[in-house]
Scaffold this active site. Sequence first.
Site, short mmCIF file in Angstrom:
data_model
loop_
_atom_site.label_atom_id
_atom_site.label_comp_id
_atom_site.label_asym_id
_atom_site.label_seq_id
_atom_site.Cartn_x
_atom_site.Cartn_y
_atom_site.Cartn_z
N ASP A 4 0.44 -2.74 -1.74
CA ASP A 4 0.61 -4.11 -2.23
C ASP A 4 1.78 -4.18 -3.21
O ASP A 4 1.74 -3.58 -4.28
CB ASP A 4 -0.67 -4.57 -2.93
CG ASP A 4 -1.74 -4.96 -1.94
OD1 ASP A 4 -1.38 -5.50 -0.87
OD2 ASP A 4 -2.93 -4.74 -2.22
N ASP A 145 -7.88 -8.62 3.81
CA ASP A 145 -7.53 -7.93 2.57
C ASP A 145 -8.14 -8.69 1.40
O ASP A 145 -7.84 -9.86 1.19
CB ASP A 145 -5.99 -7.92 2.47
CG ASP A 145 -5.44 -7.13 1.28
OD1 ASP A 145 -6.23 -6.54 0.52
OD2 ASP A 145 -4.21 -7.12 1.12
ZN ZN Z 1 -2.37 -6.32 0.54
#
Ligand code: ZN
Length: 194
Positions: A4, A145
Amino acid sequence: MHLDIMDGHFVPNISMGPAVVEMARKHVDMPLNVHLMLSRPDLYLKTFIEAGADTVLIHIEAECDVPASLERIRELGARTGITLNPDTNPDLLLPVLGDVDEVLCMTVRPGYGGQAFMPEVLPAIRRIHDASVQMGNTGLTLMVDGGINRETARLCAEQGANAFVAGTFLFRAADMATEIKSLREVTTVAQPIP
Ligand code: ZN
């Protein structure tokens, strides 16, 4: 492996940059799935692909020409991914859904780990699954997610999700390998409900 990337603008948090992707590339053999939570992902596509990203995910809400950016990712030799936030209408993805490699549905508002799964996203997962099948994009990776654990992964799989990002759940597990196995089991058994 899902990474991320946060810019402190598209989301309030700042996380890692291309140097971390490069380090991951040197140390793991698995594909690197790089999720760009950036307002201007278009400016960094080449950087992240050269750092070792196999799939580059950009947000539909980004402040750039999204179809052109996806085309650029493809030209640079990576898999293309499009991501949407929980409050975004999934129909905004329709223009690119036919030929994108991956869709990532955020099941929390992006920016921080450890948040609770938002079940109101389930119909959007279903909508994307059904529309991609209608368009003939049957090889689509449909990933979720945010707040993913055994129970929420099963709910998402029932709506057509076939890839699952779990962070907090796995890092807090007593035995990560066992929990990965259990996630695989529950999501393989759960099929999209007609
Ligand atoms: Zn992510």
